[in-house]
Structures are given as structure tokens and as C-alpha cells.
Design a protein around this motif. Structure first.
Motif, PDB file in Angstrom:
ATOM      1  N   ILE A  13      56.928  42.948  60.210  1.00 20.53           N
ATOM      2  CA  ILE A  13      57.375  44.331  60.083  1.00 20.53           C
ATOM      3  C   ILE A  13      57.829  44.635  58.664  1.00 20.53           C
ATOM      4  O   ILE A  13      57.493  45.687  58.089  1.00 20.53           O
ATOM      5  CB  ILE A  13      58.513  44.606  61.091  1.00 20.53           C
ATOM      6  CG1 ILE A  13      57.954  44.616  62.520  1.00 20.53           C
ATOM      7  CG2 ILE A  13      59.210  45.932  60.797  1.00 20.53           C
ATOM      8  CD1 ILE A  13      59.008  44.745  63.594  1.00 20.53           C
ATOM      9  N   LEU A  14      58.566  43.722  58.051  1.00 21.21           N
ATOM     10  CA  LEU A  14      59.059  43.951  56.694  1.00 21.21           C
ATOM     11  C   LEU A  14      57.916  43.975  55.676  1.00 21.21           C
ATOM     12  O   LEU A  14      57.914  44.801  54.765  1.00 21.21           O
ATOM     13  CB  LEU A  14      60.080  42.871  56.323  1.00 21.21           C
ATOM     14  CG  LEU A  14      61.370  42.856  57.152  1.00 21.21           C
ATOM     15  CD1 LEU A  14      62.306  41.773  56.673  1.00 21.21           C
ATOM     16  CD2 LEU A  14      62.051  44.214  57.087  1.00 21.21           C
ATOM     17  N   VAL A  15      56.954  43.078  55.834  1.00 21.12           N
ATOM     18  CA  VAL A  15      55.792  43.088  54.939  1.00 21.12           C
ATOM     19  C   VAL A  15      55.038  44.407  55.071  1.00 21.12           C
ATOM     20  O   VAL A  15      54.577  44.986  54.079  1.00 21.12           O
ATOM     21  CB  VAL A  15      54.866  41.889  55.243  1.00 21.12           C
ATOM     22  CG1 VAL A  15      53.543  42.032  54.497  1.00 21.12           C
ATOM     23  CG2 VAL A  15      55.547  40.580  54.851  1.00 21.12           C
ATOM     24  N   THR A  16      54.935  44.903  56.298  1.00 24.90           N
ATOM     25  CA  THR A  16      54.253  46.175  56.537  1.00 24.90           C
ATOM     26  C   THR A  16      54.985  47.326  55.867  1.00 24.90           C
ATOM     27  O   THR A  16      54.364  48.189  55.217  1.00 24.90           O
ATOM     28  CB  THR A  16      54.143  46.454  58.048  1.00 24.90           C
ATOM     29  OG1 THR A  16      53.473  45.363  58.681  1.00 24.90           O
ATOM     30  CG2 THR A  16      53.379  47.729  58.316  1.00 24.90           C
ATOM     31  N   LEU A  17      56.305  47.360  56.011  1.00 28.20           N
ATOM     32  CA  LEU A  17      57.088  48.436  55.404  1.00 28.20           C
ATOM     33  C   LEU A  17      56.988  48.421  53.886  1.00 28.20           C
ATOM     34  O   LEU A  17      56.822  49.465  53.252  1.00 28.20           O
ATOM     35  CB  LEU A  17      58.550  48.319  55.839  1.00 28.20           C
ATOM     36  CG  LEU A  17      58.916  48.919  57.197  1.00 28.20           C
ATOM     37  CD1 LEU A  17      60.375  48.655  57.514  1.00 28.20           C
ATOM     38  CD2 LEU A  17      58.643  50.416  57.206  1.00 28.20           C
ATOM     39  N   LEU A  63      55.486  42.036  44.531  1.00 24.99           N
ATOM     40  CA  LEU A  63      56.802  42.164  45.158  1.00 24.99           C
ATOM     41  C   LEU A  63      56.730  41.860  46.651  1.00 24.99           C
ATOM     42  O   LEU A  63      57.628  41.230  47.214  1.00 24.99           O
ATOM     43  CB  LEU A  63      57.343  43.577  44.926  1.00 24.99           C
ATOM     44  CG  LEU A  63      57.746  43.914  43.482  1.00 24.99           C
ATOM     45  CD1 LEU A  63      58.031  45.402  43.348  1.00 24.99           C
ATOM     46  CD2 LEU A  63      58.949  43.097  43.058  1.00 24.99           C
ATOM     47  N   GLY A  64      55.654  42.336  47.304  1.00 28.38           N
ATOM     48  CA  GLY A  64      55.488  42.063  48.731  1.00 28.38           C
ATOM     49  C   GLY A  64      55.328  40.582  49.015  1.00 28.38           C
ATOM     50  O   GLY A  64      55.921  40.053  49.966  1.00 28.38           O
ATOM     51  N   MET A  65      54.543  39.891  48.206  1.00 36.33           N
ATOM     52  CA  MET A  65      54.363  38.445  48.391  1.00 36.33           C
ATOM     53  C   MET A  65      55.662  37.694  48.117  1.00 36.33           C
ATOM     54  O   MET A  65      55.976  36.712  48.797  1.00 36.33           O
ATOM     55  CB  MET A  65      53.251  37.931  47.476  1.00 36.33           C
ATOM     56  CG  MET A  65      51.851  38.382  47.862  1.00 36.33           C
ATOM     57  SD  MET A  65      51.372  37.906  49.541  1.00 36.33           S
ATOM     58  CE  MET A  65      51.465  36.116  49.454  1.00 36.33           C
ATOM     59  N   ALA A  66      56.421  38.156  47.108  1.00 35.52           N
ATOM     60  CA  ALA A  66      57.707  37.512  46.818  1.00 35.52           C
ATOM     61  C   ALA A  66      58.661  37.664  48.003  1.00 35.52           C
ATOM     62  O   ALA A  66      59.355  36.709  48.384  1.00 35.52           O
ATOM     63  CB  ALA A  66      58.321  38.114  45.554  1.00 35.52           C
ATOM     64  N   GLU A  67      58.679  38.872  48.601  1.00 33.15           N
ATOM     65  CA  GLU A  67      59.520  39.092  49.781  1.00 33.15           C
ATOM     66  C   GLU A  67      59.060  38.216  50.943  1.00 33.15           C
ATOM     67  O   GLU A  67      59.877  37.678  51.689  1.00 33.15           O
ATOM     68  CB  GLU A  67      59.459  40.566  50.195  1.00 33.15           C
ATOM     69  CG  GLU A  67      60.123  41.517  49.228  1.00 33.15           C
ATOM     70  CD  GLU A  67      61.623  41.579  49.399  1.00 33.15           C
ATOM     71  OE1 GLU A  67      62.137  40.905  50.310  1.00 33.15           O
ATOM     72  OE2 GLU A  67      62.273  42.300  48.626  1.00 33.15           O
ATOM     73  N   PHE A  68      57.767  38.072  51.105  1.00 28.50           N
ATOM     74  CA  PHE A  68      57.239  37.250  52.200  1.00 28.50           C
ATOM     75  C   PHE A  68      57.635  35.784  52.019  1.00 28.50           C
ATOM     76  O   PHE A  68      58.089  35.133  52.975  1.00 28.50           O
ATOM     77  CB  PHE A  68      55.718  37.381  52.245  1.00 28.50           C
ATOM     78  CG  PHE A  68      55.065  36.480  53.251  1.00 28.50           C
ATOM     79  CD1 PHE A  68      55.146  36.741  54.609  1.00 28.50           C
ATOM     80  CD2 PHE A  68      54.361  35.348  52.840  1.00 28.50           C
ATOM     81  CE1 PHE A  68      54.554  35.905  55.537  1.00 28.50           C
ATOM     82  CE2 PHE A  68      53.766  34.503  53.757  1.00 28.50           C
ATOM     83  CZ  PHE A  68      53.866  34.783  55.111  1.00 28.50           C
ATOM     84  N   THR A 102      48.166  36.680  54.412  1.00 31.85           N
ATOM     85  CA  THR A 102      49.176  37.673  54.040  1.00 31.85           C
ATOM     86  C   THR A 102      48.716  38.482  52.836  1.00 31.85           C
ATOM     87  O   THR A 102      48.963  39.703  52.764  1.00 31.85           O
ATOM     88  CB  THR A 102      50.514  36.979  53.732  1.00 31.85           C
ATOM     89  OG1 THR A 102      50.925  36.206  54.859  1.00 31.85           O
ATOM     90  CG2 THR A 102      51.596  37.995  53.410  1.00 31.85           C
ATOM     91  N   THR A 103      48.037  37.833  51.916  1.00 33.66           N
ATOM     92  CA  THR A 103      47.475  38.544  50.759  1.00 33.66           C
ATOM     93  C   THR A 103      46.513  39.638  51.214  1.00 33.66           C
ATOM     94  O   THR A 103      46.580  40.786  50.748  1.00 33.66           O
ATOM     95  CB  THR A 103      46.734  37.553  49.842  1.00 33.66           C
ATOM     96  OG1 THR A 103      47.665  36.603  49.335  1.00 33.66           O
ATOM     97  CG2 THR A 103      46.066  38.281  48.692  1.00 33.66           C
ATOM     98  N   VAL A 122      45.616  45.602  52.799  1.00 32.94           N
ATOM     99  CA  VAL A 122      45.386  46.652  53.795  1.00 32.94           C
ATOM    100  C   VAL A 122      46.529  47.661  53.761  1.00 32.94           C
ATOM    101  O   VAL A 122      46.310  48.888  53.721  1.00 32.94           O
ATOM    102  CB  VAL A 122      45.257  46.056  55.208  1.00 32.94           C
ATOM    103  CG1 VAL A 122      45.106  47.166  56.248  1.00 32.94           C
ATOM    104  CG2 VAL A 122      44.068  45.114  55.291  1.00 32.94           C
ATOM    105  N   MET A 123      47.769  47.185  53.771  1.00 36.13           N
ATOM    106  CA  MET A 123      48.920  48.076  53.795  1.00 36.13           C
ATOM    107  C   MET A 123      49.068  48.857  52.496  1.00 36.13           C
ATOM    108  O   MET A 123      49.431  50.044  52.500  1.00 36.13           O
ATOM    109  CB  MET A 123      50.202  47.270  54.058  1.00 36.13           C
ATOM    110  CG  MET A 123      50.294  46.717  55.473  1.00 36.13           C
ATOM    111  SD  MET A 123      50.374  48.028  56.733  1.00 36.13           S
ATOM    112  CE  MET A 123      48.730  47.910  57.429  1.00 36.13           C
TER     113      MET A 123
END
Length: 371
Positions: free
Chosen positions: A185-189, A232-237, A263-264, A269-270
Motif C-alpha cells: 500500500i505504501l509503495v502504491t501511494l 525515493l520509492g525504492m528507498a522507502e521499499f 517492485t521496480t 506502473v504506479m
């Protein structure tokens, strides 16, 4: 390439200077990830239970004692009638009612069919279902113990006993399911919400016009916008995976490089979806409403809270277009089950196709709206 690098640097500077955006990207996801697993609890801690005993035998008293010793149940005591029980349920003073029929002990001693009625307050269907399951477990354990005792004494033959074995989640710990799901959910947001607001904000303050009159190709502009948020998204993941291990003790059973690779693709996609929404939106309020509408649909159909197999057929068909459901499958299979590429190749193929399609649509829509 130099143009893209300059755009990437510009985006990072904008993110750094925007304190609100920094909080959305860093503080909010961390707080949500550490808070939600303890609040989205599938385990019921307290259930108030009462009994109607038509048999008044030693067996029924032993079963009531079993519930007395359970940490989940608070024993309200014996009741005389069903009407009394109904009044207590209406007042939310009891959650579960167990009713023993007449001659229950005799039926059980003769290894005959002995029926116990379990009534639950189903105003909260989840609590009722879990509560009935707990009650059945307590009664089942008592029954197995009693049958074993009778078999040892030679009074009657024992029946077949069952042993429940849970693969991939041996302790049936709800956090093993909910924590990876919240990470999805967080990666999506981060991928969709932040990027959707980013370009729309530049539309509102007018800086997008400077980009449109510059000789920068549209695809370079979108790539330069996308890469910083992808990083940033990958770092959060990765930070989420680290916290998942340190705080919740959940380790990735499968291949970490495969999980990062999928995840990449999912982030692409997102990100593409966020840019597409920003292209067709006139302001941040429109973009926010569109993202939240899609986000709620994605989450409800993802299989995190309800199994996809139990949904109506029309919802299953809609779910074929839900990227979160494919990524949720990947997270469960790799983190909990240790699956490899062979088991998730279908999800990888679908997500890759979605990434190409949605980013192409974002590029085309941006060109059309900024001619």
C-alpha cells in the motif's frame, strides 16, 4: 542524457525544498508502516461468553471450565433461557452463547452424535466468525482429550484425531500477512499519489509552461520526473523490508533480487499512472480525488483483507485490471512462501505489460494536453 540528469537534479532539489512533500514521502509512510500492523489486528483479544446448560452434567461443567481458563474468553456465567441471552446480546454484554442439550454427557460417553449450539453476535461478522472459531477450538480440544481418556480406560474406542498443520505461516500470525500488505500500500501511494500531484502543482504555479516552450523532448521530461520518485520509492521499499525484519521479525523467504526487480516494475506502473492522472487533471484537487478513488478500488480488490476467490465473478473480472492484486500476490509468494521466478512469471508479465501501456498513455496524454 545530460538533459535527463539536469531534470533529475531539479526534481531532487524541489523535493528537498518542499517540506510538506518530504513529510509525505518519509514521515507519513514510516508512521503508517509502524502503526498499522498493531491496529489492523485480526486477533480478537476478549470475547464475553455465556452458557445455557440443559444437561447439568460433569462434562458440561468441565467444558465451561475450559473456557474459564482461556485467555480469550470472559465467562458471564450460566443463563436460564434464550430470551435472557438475547437481551444480553442486545446490550452487548455477551458475544457468544453456548447451549448444551439434554443428555449431552450420555451421548458423548457412548461416542454418539453430541451437538452443541454456538450462537454469536454477528453485528460484527469478523468478530463473530473468529469468536466461533475460538469456541470450536476449545470444545474440539476438550473432546479429543476426553475421547483419549476413554480409550485408555477401555470404555470405548477412540475416534480419529486431527492435527492442524499450517505451512508458510506456522503460528498463524496475522502480522505475516498484514505487514507485507501494508508495504504494498505504501509503495502504491508513493508511486501514484506523489507523482500525480507533482506535475499538476507545476501546472498551477505556471512553471510547466517554461518546460513546454523549451526544446526538451516530452519523453525526456517525463523520464526526468519519474526517476527521482522511482529512487525515493525504492528507498522507502528497502527501508520497509529492513523494518519488517527488525521490528516484526519477518524475513524474505524467497529471492530478494527477484522481489526488488518486481517492485521496480510495479513502481513504474504506479509512476506512469500518477503521471497520466496529472496530465488529465486541471488541479491538485482533481488529481487527489482520482488517485484516492482508484486507490480504494485497488486495495479492496487486492486480496489483502478478503480473498479474491470469495469475490463475485464481476469483481474477479475487474481485478484483472488491478496492478496491486498482481503485486500483492508476488509479495505473499516471495516473502512468505519463498517462490521463485517460475511461480510468479505470469504476474511479472502482466505488470510489465501494464508498465509499458500506462507509461505510453501518460506520454501521449501529456503531448495532447500540452500542445
Amino acid at each position: 542524457m545530460r538533459t535527463i540528469l539536469i531534470l533529475i537534479k531539479k526534481e531532487f532539489l524541489q523535493v528537498y525544498r518542499n517540506t510538506l512533500l518530504m513529510q509525505i514521502l518519509i514521515v507519513a509512510p514510516l508512521v503508517q508502516f509502524l502503526l498499522f500492523p498493531f491496529t489492523a489486528d485480526y486477533e480478537i483479544k476478549t470475547l464475553h461468553i455465556a452458557f445455557i446448560d440443559h444437561d447439568r452434567s460433569s462434562i458440561t461443567r468441565e467444558i465451561q471450565d475450559k473456557f474459564e481458563y482461556s485467555r480469550y474468553f470472559v465467562n458471564y456465567g450460566l443463563l436460564d433461557t434464550k430470551n435472557e441471552a438475547e437481551d444480553l446480546m442486545l446490550q452487548d454484554k455477551i458475544d457468544i452463547l453456548i447451549e448444551f442439550p439434554e443428555y449431552f454427557e450420555r451421548s458423548m460417553m457412548n461416542i454418539e452424535k453430541a451437538t452443541i449450539a454456538i450462537t454469536a453476535n454477528a453485528i460484527n461478522s469478523v468478530k463473530a466468525g473468529i469468536g466461533v472459531g475460538y469456541a470450536q477450538t476449545v470444545i474440539g480440544e476438550f473432546y479429543e482429550e476426553k475421547v483419549s481418556e476413554l480409550s485408555i480406560m477401555g470404555d470405548s474406542p477412540s475416534k480419529l484425531m486431527t492435527v492442524n498443520i499450517y505451512w508458510y505461516n506456522e503460528q498463524m500470525n496475522y502480522k505475516n500477512l498484514i505487514v507485507p500488505g501494508i508495504l504494498v500500500i505504501l509503495v502504491t501511494l508513493i508511486g501514484a499519489y506523489v507523482t500525480a500531484l507533482n506535475i499538476v502543482r507545476e501546472k498551477e504555479i505556471g512553471t510547466i509552461e517554461q518546460i513546454n516552450v523549451s526544446p526538451i523532448p516530452k519523453w525526456q521530461f517525463l523520464v526526468g520526473k519519474m526517476i527521482p520518485f522511482w529512487i525515493l520509492g525504492m528507498a522507502e521499499f528497502l527501508l520497509g523490508l529492513f523494518l519488517m525484519k527488525i521490528v516484526f521479525g519477518i524475513t524474505v523467504q524467497g529471492s530478494l533480487p527477484v522481489l526488488i526487480s518486481v517492485t521496480t516494475i510495479y513502481l513504474l506502473v504506479m509512476l506512469g499512472l500518477g503521471f497520466f492522472i496529472s496530465s488529465v487533471s486541471s488541479n491538485q484537487l482533481q488529481a487527489m480525488f482520482i488517485v484516492f478513488f482508484l486507490f480504494i478500488v485497488f486495495v479492496l480488490l487486492s486480496g489483502l483483507f478478503t480473498p479474491i476467490e470469495g469475490m463475485p465473478q464481476w469483481a474477479v473480472y475487474i481485478n484483472y485490471l488491478n496492478p496491486m492484486s498482481y503485486y500483492m500476490d508476488v509479495i505473499k509468494l516471495i516473502v512468505l512462501k519463498g517462490s521463485g521466478i517460475e511461480e510468479i512469471k505470469m504476474q511479472i508479465s502482466v505488470l510489465s505489460g501494464m508498465a509499458v501501456f500506462i507509461n505510453t498513455a501518460a506520454l501521449i496524454s501529456y503531448r495532447e494536453t500540452n500542445k
